[in-house]
Design a protein around this motif. Sequence first.
Motif, short mmCIF file in Angstrom:
data_model
loop_
_atom_site.label_atom_id
_atom_site.label_comp_id
_atom_site.label_asym_id
_atom_site.label_seq_id
_atom_site.Cartn_x
_atom_site.Cartn_y
_atom_site.Cartn_z
N VAL A 88 39.09 45.09 22.93
CA VAL A 88 37.53 44.80 23.18
C VAL A 88 37.01 45.96 23.97
O VAL A 88 37.46 46.48 24.86
CB VAL A 88 37.48 43.34 24.05
N GLY A 89 35.56 46.30 23.56
CA GLY A 89 34.95 47.15 24.21
C GLY A 89 33.54 46.86 24.50
O GLY A 89 33.04 46.20 23.42
N MET A 90 32.83 47.07 25.34
CA MET A 90 31.27 46.89 25.72
C MET A 90 30.80 47.76 26.71
O MET A 90 30.21 47.52 27.45
CB MET A 90 30.91 45.52 26.10
N GLY A 91 31.09 49.14 26.52
CA GLY A 91 30.43 50.24 27.10
C GLY A 91 31.04 50.04 28.46
O GLY A 91 32.26 50.05 28.76
N ARG A 92 30.29 49.96 29.51
CA ARG A 92 30.79 50.20 30.94
C ARG A 92 29.75 49.10 31.80
O ARG A 92 28.43 48.89 31.27
CB ARG A 92 30.75 51.33 31.64
N PRO A 93 29.96 48.68 33.01
CA PRO A 93 28.89 48.12 33.99
C PRO A 93 27.81 48.85 34.00
O PRO A 93 27.41 50.10 34.03
CB PRO A 93 29.73 48.07 35.08
N GLY A 94 26.50 48.05 34.07
CA GLY A 94 25.25 48.86 34.38
C GLY A 94 25.12 49.51 35.83
O GLY A 94 25.95 49.15 36.53
N PRO A 95 23.91 49.84 35.95
CA PRO A 95 24.02 50.93 37.15
C PRO A 95 24.04 50.19 38.60
O PRO A 95 24.62 50.54 39.50
CB PRO A 95 22.54 51.41 37.15
N ASP A 96 23.45 48.78 38.32
CA ASP A 96 23.54 47.79 39.64
C ASP A 96 24.42 46.51 39.37
O ASP A 96 24.44 45.48 39.94
CB ASP A 96 22.20 47.30 39.89
N GLU A 97 25.51 46.83 38.40
CA GLU A 97 26.36 45.81 38.01
C GLU A 97 27.69 45.91 38.58
O GLU A 97 28.15 47.03 38.34
CB GLU A 97 26.19 45.39 36.36
N SER A 98 28.28 44.90 38.98
CA SER A 98 29.77 45.08 39.25
C SER A 98 30.71 45.19 38.21
O SER A 98 30.39 44.49 37.18
CB SER A 98 30.27 44.08 40.47
N ARG A 99 31.86 45.76 38.23
CA ARG A 99 32.84 45.75 37.20
C ARG A 99 33.10 44.07 36.92
O ARG A 99 33.27 43.57 35.92
CB ARG A 99 34.10 46.26 37.60
N GLN A 100 33.35 43.19 38.08
CA GLN A 100 33.48 41.73 37.94
C GLN A 100 32.40 41.13 37.09
O GLN A 100 32.78 40.15 36.23
CB GLN A 100 33.78 41.17 39.18
N ALA A 101 31.22 41.55 37.29
CA ALA A 101 29.96 40.74 36.62
C ALA A 101 30.19 41.30 35.45
O ALA A 101 29.58 40.65 34.35
CB ALA A 101 28.70 41.15 37.43
N TRP A 102 30.10 42.49 35.21
CA TRP A 102 30.35 43.09 33.78
C TRP A 102 31.45 42.32 32.88
O TRP A 102 31.22 41.99 31.71
CB TRP A 102 30.59 44.58 33.88
N LEU A 103 32.58 42.09 33.43
CA LEU A 103 33.72 41.50 32.82
C LEU A 103 33.41 39.97 32.27
O LEU A 103 33.50 39.39 31.38
CB LEU A 103 34.93 41.27 33.57
N GLY A 104 32.70 39.48 33.28
CA GLY A 104 32.11 37.84 33.26
C GLY A 104 30.94 37.87 31.95
O GLY A 104 31.16 37.04 31.22
N ARG A 105 30.02 38.86 31.91
CA ARG A 105 29.28 39.01 31.02
C ARG A 105 29.86 39.13 29.68
O ARG A 105 29.59 38.75 28.58
CB ARG A 105 28.15 39.96 31.03
N LEU A 106 31.00 40.08 29.55
CA LEU A 106 31.54 40.47 28.29
C LEU A 106 32.25 39.12 27.83
O LEU A 106 32.35 38.75 26.48
CB LEU A 106 32.60 41.61 28.66
N SER A 107 32.94 38.58 28.77
CA SER A 107 33.92 37.34 28.41
C SER A 107 32.99 36.01 28.03
O SER A 107 33.52 35.58 26.86
CB SER A 107 34.66 36.66 29.48
N ARG A 108 31.74 35.93 28.42
CA ARG A 108 31.05 34.89 27.84
C ARG A 108 30.42 35.15 26.53
O ARG A 108 30.49 34.30 25.77
CB ARG A 108 29.71 34.90 28.93
N LEU A 109 30.11 36.37 26.36
CA LEU A 109 29.52 36.83 24.98
C LEU A 109 30.60 36.57 23.86
O LEU A 109 30.48 36.33 22.83
CB LEU A 109 28.90 38.24 25.05
#
Length: 370
Positions: free
Chosen positions: A260-281
């Motif tokens: 699985v890949g989806m780039g990287r966290p946004g400028p103001d996004e933590s890695r944990q928040a990015w992982l949560g967003r990725l997992s939900r999608l």
Amino acid sequence: MSAHPTRTDTLVIGGGVIGTSIACHLAEAGVGTVLLERGTIGSGSSAATAGVVRTYFPGSPLTGSLAVRSLAAYHSFADRTGTPLGLERVGFLVLFTEERQVEDFRREHAAQRAARVKVELVTAAEAARLNPLLDERSVLAAAWSPEAYACDPAAIVRGYAAAAQEAGAVLLTDTPVTGIDPDGRVRTPTGDILAESVVCAAGPWSTAVAALGDVHLPVSADPIELLLTDPPDTPPATLPMTLHADSGLRIRAWRDRVLVGMGRPGPDESRQAWLGRLSRLLGTVYPALDGIRVHRGWSGALEASPDGGALIGRHPSRPFFYAAGFSGQGLCQAPAAGEIVRDLLAGKQPWTDPAGLSADRFPAVAPSLR
């Protein structure tokens, strides 16, 4: 490691898939070639890919034309280099969730076909048949390109490196470049090498390397991470590489797991928040993966140009050449890039018009190349 020469016809900087392809094409054409790699061959961004070569690139028929030519070279790679790639056809599926994406596909379809890219529009039901993990209700339609193959990127780099050496190229590892003089003298910690031509193929480090020669290349280096899921309850027998066009979420089969890949966290996004967003999608688009655990797979640096297309060309007033900015698509374009650089160095017209690949297409950058 080979002996350190003091002179060469052409010096290639970068030992990834692009640099080794260039070195191989040059050496086989009878050009005296030295390749410098600051680490080990293939240890940079070439080692952090999803391991798929494909020909369809939404929005970029030019990239597709390079990829089509490159795929043909990969099919004959073992005959040329003695290194089998174990190409396994998996196909490439791009999921559309908005009407504008479907319209964009239809608008550029003729240009994709002119580039000899095999791709067609399929229904949501057909997309779900091609990717059994997909919830067809989550998409409107999809683009399907059968010409995508799982492969071993390290084998490609090894094959090109071995073929380059067999043809007479000198490959020096653990040899960073510390300076590039106007006369073509390339400085390293173990000695200088005077080159008639210099080629920058340093991937994410191309901007820094080019700057050593007072050349500006608009290549950014961004971190990228690929993840692996736990084994699904029912691993699919086959699974195409699949891209969710709106979010950039990508998946492909990886042994008994899913990569699985989806780039990287946004400028103001933590890695944990990015992982949560990725997992939900991931769970929305692929219900069988809802709630599945994901783990670190591997990470690396992604080189990118301002428009996502490759930069291949030469300095207008001196023999400084470049092949960089492949935006994560270098594996798919390396054979064609090697051909183009070889022909530019020889003063020949390449098989495709190189104007669309030159850094001169960025007016704000072009003056600094002069």
